[in-house]
Design an enzyme around this catalytic site. Structure first.
Site, PDB file in Angstrom:
ATOM      1  N   ASP A  61       0.836  -1.202   0.000  1.00  0.00           N
ATOM      2  CA  ASP A  61       0.000   0.000   0.000  1.00  0.00           C
ATOM      3  C   ASP A  61       0.872   1.254   0.000  1.00  0.00           C
ATOM      4  O   ASP A  61       0.560   2.250  -0.661  1.00  0.00           O
ATOM      5  CB  ASP A  61      -0.920  -0.024   1.227  1.00  0.00           C
ATOM      6  CG  ASP A  61      -1.834   1.186   1.267  1.00  0.00           C
ATOM      7  OD1 ASP A  61      -2.139   1.738   0.194  1.00  0.00           O
ATOM      8  OD2 ASP A  61      -2.252   1.568   2.374  1.00  0.00           O
ATOM      9  N   ASP A  64       2.937   1.407  -3.587  1.00  0.00           N
ATOM     10  CA  ASP A  64       2.239   1.933  -4.767  1.00  0.00           C
ATOM     11  C   ASP A  64       2.081   3.444  -4.705  1.00  0.00           C
ATOM     12  O   ASP A  64       2.123   4.127  -5.734  1.00  0.00           O
ATOM     13  CB  ASP A  64       0.907   1.217  -5.011  1.00  0.00           C
ATOM     14  CG  ASP A  64      -0.114   1.439  -3.906  1.00  0.00           C
ATOM     15  OD1 ASP A  64       0.088   2.294  -3.048  1.00  0.00           O
ATOM     16  OD2 ASP A  64      -1.139   0.728  -3.919  1.00  0.00           O
ATOM     17  N   GLY A  65       1.945   3.989  -3.489  1.00  0.00           N
ATOM     18  CA  GLY A  65       1.886   5.438  -3.340  1.00  0.00           C
ATOM     19  C   GLY A  65       3.200   6.089  -3.723  1.00  0.00           C
ATOM     20  O   GLY A  65       3.229   7.140  -4.395  1.00  0.00           O
ATOM     21  N   ARG A  69       3.986   8.709  -7.083  1.00  0.00           N
ATOM     22  CA  ARG A  69       4.667  10.012  -7.039  1.00  0.00           C
ATOM     23  C   ARG A  69       5.967   9.970  -7.842  1.00  0.00           C
ATOM     24  O   ARG A  69       6.298  10.929  -8.545  1.00  0.00           O
ATOM     25  CB  ARG A  69       4.941  10.406  -5.579  1.00  0.00           C
ATOM     26  CG  ARG A  69       3.675  10.678  -4.773  1.00  0.00           C
ATOM     27  CD  ARG A  69       3.996  11.183  -3.375  1.00  0.00           C
ATOM     28  NE  ARG A  69       4.688  10.182  -2.570  1.00  0.00           N
ATOM     29  CZ  ARG A  69       4.062   9.262  -1.840  1.00  0.00           C
ATOM     30  NH1 ARG A  69       2.743   9.209  -1.829  1.00  0.00           N
ATOM     31  NH2 ARG A  69       4.742   8.394  -1.114  1.00  0.00           N
ATOM     32  N   SER A  75      -3.413   8.709 -10.195  1.00  0.00           N
ATOM     33  CA  SER A  75      -4.692   8.639 -10.908  1.00  0.00           C
ATOM     34  C   SER A  75      -5.836   8.471  -9.913  1.00  0.00           C
ATOM     35  O   SER A  75      -5.659   7.899  -8.836  1.00  0.00           O
ATOM     36  CB  SER A  75      -4.700   7.471 -11.905  1.00  0.00           C
ATOM     37  OG  SER A  75      -4.608   6.225 -11.226  1.00  0.00           O
ATOM     38  N   ASP A  82      -6.884   1.700  -4.426  1.00  0.00           N
ATOM     39  CA  ASP A  82      -6.091   1.606  -3.205  1.00  0.00           C
ATOM     40  C   ASP A  82      -6.991   1.570  -1.976  1.00  0.00           C
ATOM     41  O   ASP A  82      -6.861   0.696  -1.115  1.00  0.00           O
ATOM     42  CB  ASP A  82      -5.136   2.802  -3.155  1.00  0.00           C
ATOM     43  CG  ASP A  82      -4.076   2.651  -2.087  1.00  0.00           C
ATOM     44  OD1 ASP A  82      -3.543   1.538  -1.938  1.00  0.00           O
ATOM     45  OD2 ASP A  82      -3.778   3.639  -1.397  1.00  0.00           O
ATOM     46  N   ASP A  86      -7.789  -1.591   0.566  1.00  0.00           N
ATOM     47  CA  ASP A  86      -7.503  -1.461   2.007  1.00  0.00           C
ATOM     48  C   ASP A  86      -8.725  -1.809   2.840  1.00  0.00           C
ATOM     49  O   ASP A  86      -8.648  -2.588   3.791  1.00  0.00           O
ATOM     50  CB  ASP A  86      -7.074  -0.029   2.331  1.00  0.00           C
ATOM     51  CG  ASP A  86      -5.691   0.297   1.822  1.00  0.00           C
ATOM     52  OD1 ASP A  86      -4.934  -0.644   1.510  1.00  0.00           O
ATOM     53  OD2 ASP A  86      -5.353   1.493   1.737  1.00  0.00           O
TER      54      ASP A  86
END
Length: 233
Positions: A61, A64-65, A69, A75, A82, A86
């Site tokens: 999690d 991917d963030g 960036r 997107s 996401d 979660d």
């Protein structure tokens, strides 16, 4: 007279839907869904493999963030994927725990709070025209602002929740455990596990409090939106 004007840059080619679906962070999101599907399919037959797969998915999690960036691949679809991943992952784990511990209603209540709090927050975000549900700079609640304003603090609370739930699942010996007895028995024994549970409990408690604040704050936004809409007419 020489033409000194700079040539106009060529417009960037328009991205297609497929290219957005194939963003690196979104591919990581699909892998997370797959890992969680396998994890829950074997949760009662192999607790350790389940826990490892679930926790790796949880760590992804943050990955991917970072990728979003790093590669400029942020997107709306990715953000929704996401959050849905979660919420569903945590919800499934809480349902599993409700079948292992008594009273199971405790975990179902936590599930309801988690889903409703985040859904209301997302909805209120769209109503106010914000780009992120984490934008709470205008909030008057210091804990709410501290939670979303400090990545490390938010990470600690989120990790605490998931670690606590995984530990509770791992240490359950049967499918009719008393939640209070197991927690008290673990905390009374001086061990690395008891320290980890104590640290996780604090972060878990903060996150539940933030969920309550978030739900009330988001509900207020929805009510105020209706009031202002009526006044305009």
């Amino acid at each position: 007279m020489a033409n000194t004007s700079k040539p106009r840059p060529k417009p960037r080619p328009k991205e297609g839907k497929l290219s957005v679906y194939l963003y690196i962070p979104n591919i990581i999101g699909y892998v997370r869904v797959l890992m969680n599907s396998v994890a829950f399919a074997i949760c009662f037959s192999d607790k350790w493999v389940f826990s490892i797969l679930y926790f790796i998915s949880f760590v992804c999690d943050a990955v991917d963030g970072w990728c979003a960036r790093k590669f400029n691949q942020v997107s709306t679809f990715g953000a929704v994927l996401d959050m849905v991943t979660d919420r569903i992952s945590t919800a499934c784990l809480l349902v599993v725990l409700s079948q292992v511990y008594r009273p199971g209603f405790v975990f179902l209540s936590l599930l309801a709070l988690d889903i409703s709090s985040h859904w209301l927050q997302m909805y209120s975000t769209f109503l106010t025209g914000k780009t992120s549900h984490k934008d709470v700079k205008d909030s008057t609640n210091w804990l709410f602002k501290a939670y979303y304003g400090n990545r490390m603090f938010m990470a600690y609370c989120c990790v605490s929740c998931e670690v606590l739930y995984i530990i509770l699942f791992l240490i359950a010996k049967s499918q009719s455990e008393s939640l209070v007895d197991v927690l008290l028995g673990t905390l009374q024994r001086v061990s690395p596990l008891s320290v980890l549970v104590a640290l996780s409990l604090f972060g878990w408690a903060v996150k539940q409090l933030v969920n309550v604040i978030q739900m009330k704050t988001a509900a207020d936004v929805c009510v105020l939106y209706d009031i202002e809409k009526k006044h305009k007419h």
